[in-house]
Design an enzyme around this catalytic site. Structure first.
Site, PDB file in Angstrom:
ATOM      1  N   LEU A   1      11.910   8.019 -18.786  1.00 27.28           N
ATOM      2  CA  LEU A   1      12.166   6.704 -19.369  1.00 27.28           C
ATOM      3  C   LEU A   1      12.267   6.804 -20.893  1.00 27.28           C
ATOM      4  CD1 LEU A   1       9.593   4.627 -17.255  1.00 27.28           C
ATOM      5  CD2 LEU A   1      12.002   5.022 -16.762  1.00 27.28           C
ATOM      6  N   PRO A   2      13.275   7.510 -21.398  1.00 25.94           N
ATOM      7  CA  PRO A   2      13.418   7.585 -22.858  1.00 25.94           C
ATOM      8  C   PRO A   2      13.710   6.193 -23.421  1.00 25.94           C
ATOM      9  CG  PRO A   2      15.350   8.508 -21.776  1.00 25.94           C
ATOM     10  CD  PRO A   2      14.355   8.199 -20.697  1.00 25.94           C
ATOM     11  N   HIS A   3      13.184   5.916 -24.606  1.00 22.58           N
ATOM     12  CA  HIS A   3      13.386   4.597 -25.193  1.00 22.58           C
ATOM     13  C   HIS A   3      13.271   4.661 -26.707  1.00 22.58           C
ATOM     14  CE1 HIS A   3       9.122   5.083 -24.178  1.00 22.58           C
ATOM     15  NE2 HIS A   3       8.868   4.362 -25.253  1.00 22.58           N
ATOM     16  N   ALA A   4      13.835   3.645 -27.349  1.00 28.19           N
ATOM     17  CA  ALA A   4      13.798   3.582 -28.807  1.00 28.19           C
ATOM     18  C   ALA A   4      13.991   2.140 -29.261  1.00 28.19           C
ATOM     19  CB  ALA A   4      14.897   4.463 -29.397  1.00 28.19           C
TER      20      ALA A   4
END
Length: 154
Positions: free
Chosen positions: A64-67
């Protein structure tokens, strides 16, 4: 908030082969650029910066990559199903084949956390995950993801 408000049908893709986590992030950036018009390198830099704080591989083949990005005015998502699992430095050390990336406005506050929690709950649902892994049609994957929480909320 539901997944259909975060995930456009065009932001769901099947990826045949990636050789690295860096290449995965570039692919996510390309999808964000083509679907939402966001600069791909800004998206990639954002998720790489977040990843440097600790891996976003949550286990069971899911990442779950996020930014948070200054350039956004709403929360957006990208979902990729990888045909060949990719080493990701996940908490359980298993390679990843399901990736749901989230991008939120820099000042989104609690909404970013709510979106991340919604995606996390959906991706922890064994039935949803099994359906995602069993399908190779992006339209079906989008339907599975957007119907998952709606049917449980009813």
């Amino acid at each position: 908030m539901d997944i259909s408000s975060l995930l456009e049908p065009g932001a769901v893709r099947i990826i045949n082969h990636l050789t690295s986590k860096k290449r995965l992030f570039q692919e996510i950036g390309e999808v964000v650029a083509s679907v939402h018009g966001l600069n791909a390198s800004i998206a990639v830099d954002g998720i790489q910066e977040r990843e440097s704080l600790g891996p976003t591989g949550v286990g069971h083949g899911i990442a779950l990559p996020h930014a948070r990005l200054q350039e956004l005015d709403k929360i957006i998502g990208v979902f990729l199903r990888l045909e060949k699992p990719l080493e990701y430095d996940s908490v359980d050390r298993l390679p990843v084949d399901l990736v749901f990336a989230l991008f939120a406005p820099k000042d989104s506050g609690v909404d970013h956390l709510k979106a991340l929690a919604l995606v996390s709950r959906t991706m922890r649902d064994a039935g949803v995950v099994a359906k995602l892994r069993a399908n190779s049609d992006p339209a079906k994957l989008h339907a599975i993801l957007t119907e998952a929480r709606t049917s449980k909320a009813a």
